[in-house]
Design a protein around this motif. Structure first.
Motif: not given
Length: 434
Positions: A1-16, A128-129, A246-251
């Motif tokens: 899920m992207s937070t939509g920074f592409d709208r605030a920044g015009g062309d969006g953020l690209r990996r790298g 993730a959840t 996200d919180p994860t729970m295990r025994e």
């Protein structure tokens, strides 16, 4: 899920994409951290969303400028450094107003993202959840709403009086603000339902015989590595800020307990955006309902004490301060293996003088046996012996007592069983609700 920074920044953020990290150092603001450590953390936040940090720099800000935060000469220097580094993204480690963000973009010819937007972007990638995604979206919409004037200037035109989205004379920007408000209201309703469901799950756990232990700590302190070590699980544990959202729970198995539940939570960070503090309060409520809190610290980090202060402040905001009567707390000084001889000896000696500290290396496993032992001891502290009488045929509750406490004596008389059982206060409450 992207937070939509592409709208605030015009062309969006690209990996790298190459980025310049800029730290405004406001001399009037007290800060226990060194400038280098703060720059390192800001660069780590940028790298957490796969930006390529090409350069980093800090500027002393004596009088913040309403239009740009930085002075005119500083903006020119930032623009020159960004051009020299071929950086298309400017990461400013501070909260910027919409006007400051726009003017800095105009002055540097680079996409600008502030600390709030950066953390929102990271959380958007990590969620993730369903609950995590809803919380991120709510926080982002709150952040985005104030930037419509800045980022959606092409929507300033008037909307006509037809259609279902707006009335006569309503501008597009007003309609968009209304749509955001409506979406936020729907998300809040969904989150309330999630919150009620989580409360039901917590109530069921309270009636169960198993204590809950919550891991908290500054981001990248090693919580997820420790979680994996203790539970033999495979939770994402990378050398990245906010690797766990996200919180994860295990025994887990503990001395003197049939089993216990270990919960891993989102890492804390200094200057956490207020939007996210509110949005993730429901997630952190898992900490409030725990029987024991493990505060995991990167004891090798030069700013370990300052990080501890940040975590304590968040816990206090949740009503879990030292004097608030919350769950008992144990500090886990992690990454002991990274300390040199003299430093390691000094830390070990200090820890030996305290009963609320254990030292270990989550990576190698050194010291985890001592942690298991201490957790069991703390969960049994305050335990009292209770003399109980119950039907001999009540095998389920008798088995519960054997799992959850220490049965010191038992005898049967006819159809009844008489038991002397040592139970923790929490398990005594659970027994009474069975």
């Amino acid at each position: 899920m992207s937070t939509g920074f592409d709208r605030a920044g015009g062309d969006g953020l690209r990996r790298g994409e190459r980025a310049l990290v800029v730290l405004p150092d406001r001399s009037s603001e007290p800060n226990a951290r060194t400038t280098d450590a703060r720059l390192e953390e800001a660069a780590g936040l940028a790298e957490a969303i796969s930006l390529d940090v090409a350069d980093r720099v800090y500027f002393r800000i004596r009088q913040p400028r309403p239009a740009t935060l930085f002075g005119k000469g500083q903006v020119e220097e930032i623009a020159a450094r960004a051009e020299a580094a071929e950086a298309k993204v400017l990461v400013v480690d501070a909260a910027l107003t919409p006007v400051q963000q726009k003017n800095l973009e105009d002055g540097t010819k680079a996409k600008v993202i502030d600390r709030t937007g950066l953390i929102l972007e990271i959380f958007g990638e990590r969620a993730a959840t369903a609950e995590g995604r809803l919380q991120v979206e709510l926080a982002h919409l709150d952040y985005q709403a104030g930037r419509l004037v800045r980022s959606w200037t092409h929507l300033e035109r008037q909307r006509g009086g037809f259609g279902f989205l707006g009335g006569p004379g309503e501008t597009q920007i007003e309609a968009d603000r209304r749509l955001i408000r409506d979406r936020m209201a729907r998300i809040r309703k969904e989150l309330e339902q999630v919150k009620r469901t989580r409360a039901l799950h917590r109530d069921r756990r309270k009636r169960a015989p198993w204590p809950v232990i919550a891991l908290v700590g500054y981001t990248n302190a090693g919580k997820s590595t420790l979680f994996n070590r203790l539970t033999k699980a495979a939770v994402l544990a990378e050398d990245l800020l906010f690797a766990t959202l996200d919180p994860t729970m295990r025994e887990i198995q503990l001395p003197g307990f049939d089993k216990a539940i270990l919960s891993d939570t989102v890492g804390f960070v200094s200057n956490l955006p207020t939007e996210l503090v509110a949005a993730f309060r429901a997630t952190l409520e898992e900490v409030a309902s725990a029987d024991l809190i493990l505060h995991v610290r990167d004891i090798h980090h030069p700013d370990s004490d300052a990080q501890k202060t940040d975590v304590e402040q968040v816990l206090t905001s949740l009503g879990l301060g030292e004097g608030d009567g919350g769950p008992p707390r144990l500090e886990v000084w992690n990454k002991i293996d990274l300390l040199g001889g003299d430093d390691q000896e000094a830390v070990l000696n200090e820890a030996a003088r305290r009963d609320d500290v254990v030292t270990l290396s989550a990576l190698s496993g050194e010291g985890t046996d001592g942690l298991f032992t201490r957790m069991g001891q703390m969960l049994r502290e305050g335990a009292s012996v209770h003399h109980l009488r119950l039907p001999a045929g009540d095998g389920q509750r008798i088995a519960w007592l054997h799992r959850s406490g220490e049965v010191l004596d038992s005898r049967s008389e006819g159809d009844e069983m008489f038991l002397a059982v040592r139970l923790s206060p929490e398990n005594w409450q659970r027994w009474q609700s069975l």
